[in-house]
Design an enzyme around this catalytic site. Structure first.
Site, PDB file in Angstrom:
ATOM      1  CE1 TYR A   1     -31.208  57.821  17.618  1.00  0.00           C
ATOM      2  CE2 TYR A   1     -32.977  56.560  18.636  1.00  0.00           C
ATOM      3  CZ  TYR A   1     -31.685  57.070  18.673  1.00  0.00           C
ATOM      4  OH  TYR A   1     -30.885  56.828  19.760  1.00  0.00           O
TER       5      TYR A   1
ATOM      6  CG  ASP B   1     -33.306  65.524  14.862  1.00  0.00           C
ATOM      7  OD1 ASP B   1     -33.560  64.457  15.447  1.00  0.00           O
ATOM      8  OD2 ASP B   1     -32.138  65.902  14.626  1.00  0.00           O
TER       9      ASP B   1
ATOM     10  CE  LYS C   1     -26.188  61.545  13.566  1.00  0.00           C
ATOM     11  NZ  LYS C   1     -25.661  60.280  14.094  1.00  0.00           N
TER      12      LYS C   1
HETATM   13  P1  KE4 Z   1     -26.826  61.325  19.497  1.00  0.00           P
HETATM   14  O1  KE4 Z   1     -27.439  61.496  20.868  1.00  0.00           O
HETATM   15  O2  KE4 Z   1     -26.581  59.871  19.149  1.00  0.00           O
HETATM   16  O3  KE4 Z   1     -25.585  62.204  19.295  1.00  0.00           O
HETATM   17  O4  KE4 Z   1     -27.866  61.880  18.424  1.00  0.00           O
HETATM   18  C1  KE4 Z   1     -29.175  61.362  18.428  1.00  0.00           C
HETATM   19  C2  KE4 Z   1     -29.821  61.624  17.075  1.00  0.00           C
HETATM   20  C3  KE4 Z   1     -30.730  62.655  16.955  1.00  0.00           C
HETATM   21  N1  KE4 Z   1     -31.324  62.929  15.767  1.00  0.00           N
HETATM   22  C4  KE4 Z   1     -31.026  62.208  14.660  1.00  0.00           C
HETATM   23  C5  KE4 Z   1     -31.703  62.554  13.365  1.00  0.00           C
HETATM   24  C6  KE4 Z   1     -30.100  61.137  14.729  1.00  0.00           C
HETATM   25  O5  KE4 Z   1     -29.830  60.410  13.622  1.00  0.00           O
HETATM   26  C7  KE4 Z   1     -29.478  60.838  15.954  1.00  0.00           C
HETATM   27  C8  KE4 Z   1     -28.503  59.686  16.106  1.00  0.00           C
HETATM   28  N2  KE4 Z   1     -28.211  58.951  14.930  1.00  0.00           N
HETATM   29  C9  KE4 Z   1     -27.822  57.556  15.109  1.00  0.00           C
HETATM   30  C10 KE4 Z   1     -27.598  56.943  13.723  1.00  0.00           C
HETATM   31  N3  KE4 Z   1     -28.760  56.955  12.923  1.00  0.00           N
HETATM   32  C11 KE4 Z   1     -26.618  57.433  15.996  1.00  0.00           C
HETATM   33  C12 KE4 Z   1     -25.934  56.103  15.954  1.00  0.00           C
HETATM   34  C13 KE4 Z   1     -26.093  55.340  17.249  1.00  0.00           C
HETATM   35  O6  KE4 Z   1     -27.183  55.425  17.864  1.00  0.00           O
HETATM   36  O7  KE4 Z   1     -25.106  54.665  17.641  1.00  0.00           O
END
Ligand code: KE4
Length: 471
Positions: free
Chosen positions: A186, A281, A309
């Site tokens: 993801y 990523d 994060k």
């Molecule tokens: P954000 O756009 O949510 O800040 O980041 C996206 C993203 C990109 N790459 C990786 C490896 C990620 O894990 C994420 C987002 N992680 C999720 C939890 N696995 C965010 C939680 C949510 O979607 O509410």
């Protein structure tokens, strides 16, 4: 306005649901401090009442699907505040928090130096839409103290912005349209990634999203994580058309799946052979797996890196960076456009800089690994009772208990998990004050604030609940 005597307490006592905590806003002219604004700002309802109100105006009652608790058969908790490794919901319940805001809070909730840094920056203002010194400090920290592969870096506001910008840059730099991602990885919710994706999509039993056009789907090729032959086949079938391969070097969005020995090295080799850019990523693994993320831990130098994060210390910050010859194709130097109103926001960067300064301390990652080892050692005797039902993966402070036996080394392995059993486990644990990710396909995120006592309490609860769920 209510009298001074009614001034509320910011750390609520156990409020009875629906009570309007009266507050005192002397600084707001009467016209602003209307009943509605006070009501919406300070009305303290129960989680259930808040969810009911939210559901009238917010799709599914949540601003991010995984928070909905749907896959674990509950309605969401509404958190009132956090401190250290603990969170407190609006009903006054306390939990040991193993989500850490999905990774950012490596130092725990309300870490005093970060709170102080935000307070000091706030006195000067919140946003200027112009350059500020915090941007320079952050860029220098990333490029000189954490990620040697990052020669240039651009700040954005989320992990999604980081990954989508990195992919656009890779396409602009190579003149090629296609990208390869891995099933179960993801990378945020940009269209190009919502094919065979993990995290929230996997949680809801789908792996792709409606609304993504067939042209986008055609340009996103999917390979199998930890299977280098699947990568070679995909590259061969689309020779000369692939701009980049993007992956989570440590997979965290199907639960935790470490890279197989040699996989990342092979990936680096084949991308160099084919003139394909390698994008790591590291939104989850960056600043967590090691000071320099997974690329330091496994000794791989990607062409581009995406961060999020932890870099924001709990405020909205993302970043992408890498080789100067690639990054300098970004506007205003080059022809790849990327921009953001709040990119490099001084308030968010004040939090992020304080975070990174703490992580730069000499023995930080030794102590973080000790934390991960202590957690595993505490739960290991319980896990060992269920080797025929459970698998456990850990890399540092990231880990996942999978409700499937035999080990989890791939997306296919993870998908065999008994998500119903996980849901029963989640419900049993949260009743005992242990707040786990509300999905089998997410990681536990430890922080430096988690204590031995937290781990012991967690193991006691785990022992009871697994006896109930698994016998
Ligand atoms: P954000 O756009 O949510 O800040 O980041 C996206 C993203 C990109 N790459 C990786 C490896 C990620 O894990 C994420 C987002 N992680 C999720 C939890 N696995 C965010 C939680 C949510 O979607 O509410």
């Amino acid at each position: 306005l209510p009298s001074e005597a009614d001034k509320c307490c910011l750390c609520p006592r156990k409020p009875s649901p629906g009570v309007l905590q009266s507050v005192h806003y002397p600084h707001l002219p009467l016209g602003l401090a209307s009943e509605t604004s006070i009501d919406s700002m300070r009305r303290v309802d129960s989680s259930a009442a808040l969810f009911e109100r939210a559901s009238q105006y917010i799709p599914g009652g949540v601003n991010s699907p995984v928070r909905a608790f749907r896959s674990v058969g509950l309605t969401p908790l509404y958190i009132d505040h956090g401190k250290g490794a603990h969170v407190f919901d609006v009903d006054g319940n306390e939990y040991i928090d193993y989500i850490s805001s999905w990774g950012p809070l490596l130092l725990g909730h309300a870490y005093p130096p970060i709170q102080e840094a935000i307070r000091l920056e706030l006195e000067k203002g919140t946003s200027y839409g112009a350059c500020n010194a915090r941007e320079v400090e952050m860029a220098e920290l990333i490029c000189t103290k954490f990620f040697p592969s990052v020669e240039r870096v651009r700040m954005v506001n989320s992990g999604t912005e980081a990954t989508m910008s990195a992919v656009r840059l890779a396409r602009g730099f190579t003149g090629r349209d296609k990208i390869i991602k891995f099933e179960g990885c993801y990378h945020g919710h940009a269209d190009t990634f919502l094919i065979s994706a993990g995290s929230g999509l996997a949680t809801f039993g789908q792996t792709s999203s409606a609304g993504v056009t067939k042209h986008i789907i055609e340009d996103t090729l999917v390979a199998t994580y930890n299977d280098i032959e699947s990568v070679r086949r995909t590259l061969e079938a689309h020779r000369g058309k692939v701009a980049a391969i993007i992956l989570e070097p440590i997979m965290g969005n199907m639960g935790l799946i470490p890279p197989a020995p040699g996989f990342l090295e092979e990936l680096r080799r084949v991308t160099e052979e084919e003139g394909v850019l390698l994008i790591f990523d590291e939104v989850i693994s960056g600043f967590r797996a090691a000071r320099g993320g997974a690329q330091e831990l496994y000794g791989i130098r990607p062409d581009l890196t995406c961060l999020g994060k932890i870099i924001g210390g709990g405020l909205p910050v993302g970043a992408f960076g890498g080789r100067a010859d690639i990054m300098d194709r970004l506007a205003p130097l080059g022809d790849v456009y990327q921009a953001g109103t709040l990119s490099g926001n001084p308030l968010a960067l004040a939090a992020g800089i304080t975070m990174l300064q703490t992580l730069a301390e000499p023995d930080f990652y030794t102590r973080l690994e000790e934390k991960g080892q202590a957690f595993e050692a505490t739960i290991r005797p319980i896990l060992d009772r269920y080797t025929d039902r459970l698998s456990y993966n850990r890399v540092g402070s990231l880990s996942t208990i999978f409700f499937t036996p035999g080990g989890v080394h791939s997306n296919a392995d993870a998908k065999r998990s008994d998500t119903e059993a996980y849901a029963r486990y989640f419900r049993g644990m949260i009743e005992r004050g242990i707040y786990l990710p509300p999905s089998q396909f997410e990681c536990i995120f430890l922080s430096m604030a988690h204590s031995r006592e937290d781990f012991d309490r967690t193991a006691t609860a785990m022992d009871e609940v697994l006896r109930e769920v698994l016998g």
